[in-house]
Design an enzyme around this catalytic site. Structure first.
Site, mmCIF file in Angstrom:
data_model
loop_
_atom_site.group_PDB
_atom_site.id
_atom_site.type_symbol
_atom_site.label_atom_id
_atom_site.label_comp_id
_atom_site.label_asym_id
_atom_site.label_seq_id
_atom_site.Cartn_x
_atom_site.Cartn_y
_atom_site.Cartn_z
ATOM 1 N N GLN A 51 7.557 -4.827 -0.373
ATOM 2 C CA GLN A 51 6.552 -3.798 -0.050
ATOM 3 C C GLN A 51 5.371 -3.813 -1.020
ATOM 4 O OE1 GLN A 51 9.808 -0.631 0.454
ATOM 5 N NE2 GLN A 51 8.201 0.098 1.803
ATOM 6 N N HIS A 136 18.232 0.972 4.757
ATOM 7 C CA HIS A 136 16.802 0.905 5.100
ATOM 8 C C HIS A 136 16.109 -0.112 4.182
ATOM 9 C CE1 HIS A 136 12.759 2.925 5.981
ATOM 10 N NE2 HIS A 136 12.503 2.144 4.947
HETATM 11 ZN ZN ZN Z 1 10.790 1.366 3.966
#
Ligand code: ZN
Length: 174
Positions: A51, A136
């Site tokens: 990310q 997740h």
């Molecule tokens: Zn996420």
């Protein structure tokens, strides 16, 4: 510690499969520190290295959500070695899918094998919110986002919204 830029969908990098870390060294610890700082500053409870654009199998989490009682957790090369059949439903969001939320079903308990901040092998049995968050974040390492579990229609609506937001945020007015 440095706050890094969080990539948002649609972005091809988020769809990459992250690579295992050979050894947990200072470089990885620096990355984990930065990831934690980045996650806190964005009010998130979990973040995967991809990310922030780094394709390494590293996750940071802190589900305590308390300013005075921080409980950071670090997972390097996590493996989900057990999941139970029973499912839990949480309304999930993601720092890479800003302002979008959806109810997602996932196994309610799981067992993870991983290396900690110092490269030591650990096993953790997780349930509830922690189990959901780990799964997740683990998905991020495989290039999967929570919106991938939605119907094609719902997913496309979200991606369209995100694309529009992106165009707006790229605009500058001087
Ligand atoms: Zn996420």
């Amino acid at each position: 510690m440095t706050i890094r830029k969080i990539l948002t969908e649609p972005n091809k990098i988020l769809r990459q499969i992250s690579k295992p870390v050979k050894k947990v060294e200072d470089e990885e610890r620096k990355l984990m520190d930065d990831m934690l700082e980045t996650m806190y500053s964005a009010n998130g409870i979990g973040l995967a290295a991809i990310q922030v654009g780094i394709p390494k199998r590293i996750i940071v989490l802190d589900i305590s959500r308390k300013e005075d009682q921080k409980n950071p957790m670090f997972f390097v090369n996590p493996l989900i070695i057990n999941k139970n059949k029973e499912q839990n439903t949480y309304e999930e969001g993601c720092l890479s899918v800003p302002d979008q939320f959806a109810e997602i079903d996932r196994p309610s308990k799981c067992e993870i094998e991983y290396l900690d901040y110092y490269g030591k092998k650990q096993i953790l049995k997780a349930e509830g919110l922690l189990a959901t968050c780990i799964q997740h974040e683990f998905d991020h390492l495989e290039g999967i986002l929570f919106i991938d579990y939605l119907s094609k229609l719902k997913k496309n609506i979200i991606i369209k919204k995100l694309s529009k937001q992106k165009v707006k945020s790229d605009r500058i007015v001087v």
